[in-house]
Motif scaffolding. Structure first.
Motif, PDB file in Angstrom:
ATOM      1  N   ALA A 110       0.817  -1.224   0.000  1.00 32.38           N
ATOM      2  CA  ALA A 110       0.000   0.000   0.000  1.00 32.38           C
ATOM      3  C   ALA A 110       0.842   1.262   0.000  1.00 32.38           C
ATOM      4  O   ALA A 110       0.413   2.305   0.490  1.00 32.38           O
ATOM      5  N   GLY A 111       2.049   1.204  -0.537  1.00 35.70           N
ATOM      6  CA  GLY A 111       2.895   2.386  -0.649  1.00 35.70           C
ATOM      7  C   GLY A 111       3.748   2.681   0.572  1.00 35.70           C
ATOM      8  O   GLY A 111       4.509   3.656   0.569  1.00 35.70           O
ATOM      9  N   CYS A 112       3.658   1.863   1.611  1.00 38.43           N
ATOM     10  CA  CYS A 112       4.406   2.137   2.845  1.00 38.43           C
ATOM     11  C   CYS A 112       5.911   2.016   2.630  1.00 38.43           C
ATOM     12  O   CYS A 112       6.690   2.816   3.165  1.00 38.43           O
ATOM     13  N   GLU A 113       6.344   1.030   1.847  1.00 38.73           N
ATOM     14  CA  GLU A 113       7.779   0.861   1.611  1.00 38.73           C
ATOM     15  C   GLU A 113       8.357   2.063   0.866  1.00 38.73           C
ATOM     16  O   GLU A 113       9.419   2.581   1.242  1.00 38.73           O
ATOM     17  N   ILE A 194      -1.077  -8.068   3.398  1.00 44.37           N
ATOM     18  CA  ILE A 194      -0.273  -7.214   2.541  1.00 44.37           C
ATOM     19  C   ILE A 194      -1.163  -6.693   1.417  1.00 44.37           C
ATOM     20  O   ILE A 194      -2.122  -7.364   1.013  1.00 44.37           O
ATOM     21  N   ALA A 195      -0.862  -5.492   0.935  1.00 44.59           N
ATOM     22  CA  ALA A 195      -1.599  -4.900  -0.186  1.00 44.59           C
ATOM     23  C   ALA A 195      -0.603  -4.635  -1.311  1.00 44.59           C
ATOM     24  O   ALA A 195       0.203  -3.708  -1.226  1.00 44.59           O
ATOM     25  N   GLU A 196      -0.651  -5.453  -2.351  1.00 44.75           N
ATOM     26  CA  GLU A 196       0.328  -5.377  -3.432  1.00 44.75           C
ATOM     27  C   GLU A 196      -0.268  -4.709  -4.667  1.00 44.75           C
ATOM     28  O   GLU A 196      -1.310  -5.133  -5.173  1.00 44.75           O
ATOM     29  N   GLU A 197       0.411  -3.669  -5.154  1.00 46.53           N
ATOM     30  CA  GLU A 197      -0.059  -3.011  -6.370  1.00 46.53           C
ATOM     31  C   GLU A 197       0.124  -3.948  -7.561  1.00 46.53           C
ATOM     32  O   GLU A 197       1.136  -4.638  -7.683  1.00 46.53           O
ATOM     33  N   GLN A 198      -0.870  -3.962  -8.450  1.00 39.26           N
ATOM     34  CA  GLN A 198      -0.872  -4.832  -9.629  1.00 39.26           C
ATOM     35  C   GLN A 198      -0.702  -3.993 -10.898  1.00 39.26           C
ATOM     36  O   GLN A 198      -1.274  -2.910 -11.015  1.00 39.26           O
ATOM     37  N   PHE A 199       0.089  -4.518 -11.828  1.00 46.30           N
ATOM     38  CA  PHE A 199       0.402  -3.740 -13.028  1.00 46.30           C
ATOM     39  C   PHE A 199      -0.001  -4.442 -14.328  1.00 46.30           C
ATOM     40  O   PHE A 199       0.138  -3.872 -15.403  1.00 46.30           O
ATOM     41  N   ASP A 200      -0.509  -5.661 -14.230  1.00 47.49           N
ATOM     42  CA  ASP A 200      -0.859  -6.408 -15.435  1.00 47.49           C
ATOM     43  C   ASP A 200      -2.264  -6.031 -15.911  1.00 47.49           C
ATOM     44  O   ASP A 200      -3.082  -5.506 -15.155  1.00 47.49           O
ATOM     45  N   ASP A 201      -2.534  -6.306 -17.179  1.00 49.65           N
ATOM     46  CA  ASP A 201      -3.821  -5.962 -17.789  1.00 49.65           C
ATOM     47  C   ASP A 201      -4.991  -6.679 -17.112  1.00 49.65           C
ATOM     48  O   ASP A 201      -6.106  -6.144 -17.036  1.00 49.65           O
TER      49      ASP A 201
END
Length: 218
Positions: A110-113, A194-201
């Protein structure tokens, strides 16, 4: 409610001057002095010997803690989902006193890192470390706690936000409508691992700035 950040800096118990020396793979002529077994010092980092000194932040470690706590901003997505967790951050105080190579050793997402890296690398310069009369690079590891008082997450609130969400529950992935059937209209924020950003279509959601996969305990 205002998020709470907790910074715990451990401390510098050293073997001889700083602890274990290890080769820096980025430069054949530089070595990293790795700080071992940190504990909270008082206000300044002690001088080990006449020609050996640990890096010093102006005002001491307590001032460094205050700098981070003042500068750290809770990421928007982390606030929205009420994510809580501890990041283990590693960084190097370089020979010029700047913080470099800030790296998360654990993740909550979620952007914390990215926010922790930003704050560390923007730190005011330290007085660099000295060993055997020479400037050295010194590596630290610190935990940073991200804590909110948001206990419940509303599916309605997630839908209205600028972000799209998918859920991973017991190793099965769900979109938000499917997840609501499993979790209900609200669910506990502390169930998010954990909240992971996803970049795939496959995970793109029309009209949303970004998409996150929430891994749910269960």
């Amino acid at each position: 409610m205002k998020p709470v950040f907790t910074l715990i800096i451990t401390a510098i118990t050293s073997i001889v001057a700083y602890g274990q020396e290890k080769q820096d793979t980025t430069s054949s002529s530089s070595k990293i002095i790795e700080v071992k077994n940190p504990q909270i010092p008082d206000t300044t980092i002690p001088i080990i010997d006449d020609d050996e000194m640990q890096p010093q932040f102006k005002g001491g470690i307590e001032a460094f803690c205050k700098y981070i706590e003042k500068s750290l901003k809770y990421p928007e997505v982390a606030q929205l989902i009420g994510i809580n967790g501890k990041l283990k951050m590693q960084f190097i105080v370089d020979k010029d006193g700047s913080i470099v190579e800030a790296t998360p050793l654990s993740c909550i997402g979620a952007g914390c890192e990215a926010e922790a890296v930003r704050v560390l690398t923007n730190s005011p310069k330290w007085k660099p470390g000295i060993q055997k009369g020479k400037l050295v690079r010194v590596q630290y590891t610190i935990p940073i706690d991200f804590t909110t008082r948001k206990a419940m997450v509303s599916m309605k609130e997630l839908r209205k936000s600028d972000y799209g969400f998918f859920f991973l529950i017991k190793d099965k992935e769900y979109n938000i409508d499917q997840a609501e059937e499993v979790l209900g209209k609200e669910f506990l924020s502390n169930s998010i691992l954990i909240a992971e950003e996803q970049f795939d279509d496959q995970h793109k959601v029309a009209g949303k700035k970004a998409t996150y996969l929430l891994k749910i305990e269960g």
